[in-house]
Design an enzyme around this catalytic site. Structure first.
Site, mmCIF file in Angstrom:
data_model
loop_
_atom_site.group_PDB
_atom_site.id
_atom_site.type_symbol
_atom_site.label_atom_id
_atom_site.label_comp_id
_atom_site.label_asym_id
_atom_site.label_seq_id
_atom_site.Cartn_x
_atom_site.Cartn_y
_atom_site.Cartn_z
ATOM 1 N N GLU A 462 0.802 -1.228 0.000
ATOM 2 C CA GLU A 462 0.000 0.000 0.000
ATOM 3 C C GLU A 462 0.835 1.280 0.000
ATOM 4 O O GLU A 462 0.375 2.318 0.468
ATOM 5 C CB GLU A 462 -0.960 0.001 1.205
ATOM 6 N N ILE A 463 2.027 1.209 -0.539
ATOM 7 C CA ILE A 463 2.846 2.420 -0.581
ATOM 8 C C ILE A 463 2.291 3.390 -1.621
ATOM 9 O O ILE A 463 2.092 4.578 -1.338
ATOM 10 C CB ILE A 463 4.318 2.080 -0.888
#
Length: 914
Positions: A462-463
């Site tokens: 989820e960067i």
């Protein structure tokens, strides 16, 4: 320990079978554990953690009991010394009283030459390993004025802050599904290796890359091309000039040798020797994921020899022949002509075939990895297979999985989407940090590359989808800066390292992404991400989705429409039996202090021990969901009521996941061409509320039974718009050829009596569904049906069809059953189904019969001290219908007496006071 003062090395990590002489496993030595926090030493172990050794010595109680994650914080906040190396955390190492080295990365393999120290050692050598307190170390780094500082409100702190400064399991510092023990200790084996002479080597790591000739990571391989084997061995020691390499492939089942040959083009670079060969003229049997074919495996033996043909190294690994490719290319004209919406693909292809990925996300199975055994993981992966799952996303940030876990996946056909250990945070990008990451990436890519179960390398969790949008929202003036840092770490650093060490695996910079626009390996930023460069009406990338407003949980219009769903879910409570493992009897009620504080959704955001405000929000979400859709438990006995509430949260969770999975699978035949469903999450790390389908200890929640059912190859699914009343029935298939059959539609009241004229619907509908596709078989509106009482009605859908499983010539009969009610379960006019349960000692099966009414959510349960699963559960049973159900025992500590404790209930029992 006594050693001869010849060339010696300390090696920390797992060690392959080689010809290295005098290899001493330090796990067999006597260790002690000491700390200023203790006034005495206790016996230690290797591998181990301080918590585990203190527990074994009787110094502490079970860390998982009650609120011991709070009570035992003095352990991670203290320094610990193991005396007498996978080395974890920041830790000085001493040998013979001399300083050897300090390490700062849990994920790397370390080796140290200690021959000179040993030569000058006049006493019995003593090895000492000091472990600093991880929470204290990261806080000290954060306070250093030279350390990076991020804008307020960006970094995700769950419990212990500043985790992003340390290359240590990020969930050790707390997460929204687990505790923050931040354990210290030598978590993997360590060895002392002696090399008796020059021109002798010891193998540290092996990279075996098997791919089609001409294959490039991000492009589809040409299946007509021959296989190429690139064998590379990392070593300590020294090689003689001009070494030779040879390989042999042997079928693990038949023992037949596929090929045995000398490798050409052998090169030595630093401490690696590499050879490449093309396997022309041989046709190996392919490895396939579960449900798509056989898991054919080969033992590959790589031998390194000197100029006099003496063997210098000999390594055997088990592998398989397959190509796996993540297709993120633009939608083609041919796809547009098929009705696929424009944009870009996002799906996996194995051996040239696109397929539907069905599975979940796996998290660390325990806060203390040294007690995770192969047998325990085998039980978990057997449950994955029984659950019809062919892919697991290995979430970061836990650890890079052990080789034995990849071995289990290889055997069972479970694809492992793997990730580098970065999650829900921004990370430093200074040179020292990047150098550390580079070594970590190279070691782990090379270590697991031979496993056919390896499906993907992703840069982190989820960067791109969470962290960068958070920066854009909260610090827009710095967005460009942090996009640049994201690209520096995940694209400019990691991508080339992956490509340099494997040609067989695709790399994606982030787990959830819109995909890429272009790849130019010669550019400073070799992959141009799409980010916001999207077109309305087009679909890109994969999706994750969480919505805790349960009023819309069954509204498919709120589910994301995309190419692949890699995360989605809702939390539930574990069962009473699992709670009883960790919670005292007086705390077994829904809102007890212990139960609430073990719920980390929503997380404390710091080391608070009074997180009642945040946790009450998560507990409230479960409560409201149950109240909206299911009978509200109100049993007189408080423990029975607690158990009923736990079960009710699981019913909601399972139904919601079923609704989403049906929607995503239907998408395979919709314009979005959706080809993947990986729900959050497979299993638990401890006994607490979470998104898991399998509880800590191995007990299946309702979710895992329901997902197993809805992950069958061909399913029938009702889609009801409860606002308009529209009801559509779909048949979905993930077979590679068309399938045909029929679906029986049967309307009954809840006493089991057929409704007149079948409520205005046909009794059966034929279907013919295309390959990897879906088809609508019936459509109506509830208002048009002749239902005497919608609260006293159920539509039972029974599918029967024929088709061929992938890579099978045998015609197979497929069946599936589903149901629909025109009102939510809480509004149904339930009747007592009169369930009866019996056990056949000869067949070792249970028989369940409904005597007097429709049994909804028929639930068989088993007592504590046994682990296993039923052939079927959480099903609909009609009056007069008998169902024979087996039970697979995975672990039994009752000497078979568990059979006497099996019970059966249904939704009706949720309405009773007793």
């Amino acid at each position: 320990m006594r050693f001869t003062a010849t060339a010696a090395a300390l090696v920390a990590s797992s060690i392959p079978a080689t010809l290295g002489q005098h290899v001493r496993d330090l796990s067999n030595e006597k260790w002690t554990l000491s700390s200023d926090a203790l006034n005495h030493t206790v016996p230690g172990n290797l591998p181990s953690h301080a918590h585990l050794d203190l527990l074994k010595a009787g110094v502490i109680d079970d860390p998982y009991h009650g609120l011991n994650d709070f009570n035992l914080r003095w352990i991670p906040e203290s320094n610990w010394t193991y005396t007498t190396d996978k080395i974890k955390d920041l830790m000085p190492i001493e040998f013979c009283g001399k300083y050897v080295a300090s390490t700062n990365n849990q994920y790397r393999q370390y080796s140290f030459d200690v021959s000179q120290i040993l030569e000058g050692c006049n006493e019995d050598p003593i090895l000492k390993i000091d472990f600093g307190s991880a929470p204290n170390i990261v806080n000290a780094i954060a306070e250093d004025r030279n350390s990076p500082v991020w804008p307020d409100g960006i970094q995700q702190t769950y419990e212990y802050p500043n985790r992003w400064f340390m290359r240590k399991e990020q969930s050790d510092f707390g997460w929204d599904w687990g505790p923050a023990f931040a354990p210290a200790g030598p978590w993997k084996p360590a060895y002392i290796v002696q090399l008796p002479k020059a021109q002798n080597i010891h193998v540290l790591n092996t990279d075996l890359d098997i791919y089609r000739k001409g294959q490039i990571n991000h492009l589809p391989p040409d299946q007509s091309q021959p296989w190429v084997v690139n064998a590379s061995i990392d070593f300590v020691g020294s090689l003689p000039p001009n070494p030779s390499m040879s390989i042999e492939f042997k079928d693990t089942k038949s023992g037949e040798i596929l090929t045995s040959k000398r490798i050409g083009n052998v090169t030595v670079s630093g401490n690696s020797v590499t050879g490449v060969t093309v396997l022309g003229g041989v046709t190996p049997k392919l490895w396939w994921p579960l449900g798509l074919g056989d898991q054919n495996l080969y033992n590959i033996t790589v031998t390194v020899t000197g100029h006099q043909n003496q063997t210098l190294a000999h390594v055997t690994k088990r592998t398989g022949f397959r190509t796996i490719f993540l297709n993120q290319r633009n939608i083609t004209d041919a796809q547009l002509a098929q009705g696929i919406a424009p944009g870009a693909n996002w799906h996996f292809e194995v051996n040239g075939h696109e397929f539907y990925a069905k599975g979940s996300n796996i998290i660390p199975p325990d806060a203390f990895w040294p007690r995770v055994t192969e047998a325990r993981m085998a039980r978990l992966f057997d449950a994955v297979v029984a659950g019809n799952q062919n892919m697991l996303r290995v979430w970061s940030s836990g650890i890079y999985l052990h080789d034995f876990i990849y071995d289990l996946a290889d055997e069972r056909g479970i694809l492992l989407w793997s990730e580098f250990e970065f999650s829900d945070a921004l990370y430093p990008v200074d040179d020292a940090f990047l150098d550390n990451i580079a070594a970590e990436v190279v070691y782990n890519v090379r270590r697991v590359n031979h496993h056919p179960s390896l499906a993907l390398w992703a840069g982190g969790n989820e960067i791109e989808s969470l962290m960068l949008p958070t920066v854009e929202r909260k610090a827009p003036e710095e967005y460009a800066k942090y996009v640049g840092e994201y690209e520096k770490l995940y694209i400019s650093l990691i991508l080339p390292l992956v490509y340099q060490n494997t040609r067989s695996i695709t790399y994606s910079p982030s787990s959830t992404t819109e995909g890429y626009l272009d790849v130019d390996l010669s550019a400073p930023v070799p992959m141009v991400e799409r980010y916001h460069n999207t077109t309305p009406g087009s679909y890109y990338g994969d999706t994750d989705f969480y919505n805790y407003d349960s009023s819309v949980s069954f509204n498919s219009h709120v589910y994301p429409v995309g190419r692949f769903a890699n995360e989605f879910g809702y939390h539930s409570m574990p069962s009473l039996q699992t709670w009883q493992q960790a919670v005292d009897p007086e705390d077994l009620h829904f809102n007890s202090t212990t139960v609430m504080l073990r719920n980390h959704h929503y997380p404390a955001g710091g080391t608070f021990t009074d997180n009642f405000h945040n946790t009450s929000l998560g507990m409230g979400e479960m409560t409201i969901a149950v109240q909206r859709y299911y009978p509200i438990p109100n049993k007189l006995d408080s423990v029975a009521n607690f158990s009923a509430w736990c079960h009710a949260t699981q019913l909601f969770q399972a139904d919601m996941y079923k609704s989403e999975i049906q929607f995503y699978r239907r998408g395979s035949g919709m314009p979005e061409r959706q080809l993947g469903s990986l729900y959050w999450q497979l299993e638990d790390i401890w006994q607490a509320p979470s998104w898991a389908g399998i509880e800590y200890g191995g007990r299946w929640k309702v979710l895992h039974y329901v997902s197993r059912d809805i992950y069958q190859p061909i399913i029938v699914s009702p889609f009801w718009n409860y606002t308009t009343g529209d009801l559509d029935l779909y048949v979905t298939s993930d077979l590679w050829e068309s399938a045909k059959g029929k679906v029986n539609l049967t309307w009954l009241d809840l006493s089991g009596t057929p409704l007149p004229h079948n409520a205005g619907t046909p009794g059966s509908v034929p279907f013919n569904v295309g390959a990897l596709n879906t088809t609508k078989i019936y459509s109506t509106n509830i208002k048009n049906l002749t239902l005497p009482n919608p609260k006293d009605a159920i539509l039972v859908l029974s599918l029967s069809g024929e088709g061929h499983l992938p890579n099978s010539d045998k015609k197979t009969t497929f069946t599936h059953q589903n149901h629909f009610t025109p009102v939510f379960p809480k509004d149904l006019a339930l009747v007592d189904p009169g369930l009866e349960l019996s056990y056949n000692t000869k067949s070792k099966t249970f028989t369940v019969e409904a005597k007097s009414g429709v049994s909804l959510y028929t639930w068989l349960d088993y007592p504590a001290d046994v682990v296993g699963y039923f052939d079927e559960n959480a099903f609909v049973l009609l009056p007069g219908q008998k169902k024979e159900i087996g039970f697979t025992v995975q672990e039994d500590n009752t000497d078979g007496k568990w059979v006497q404790g099996v019970t059966v209930q249904s939704l009706w029992n949720q309405t009773l006071e007793k």
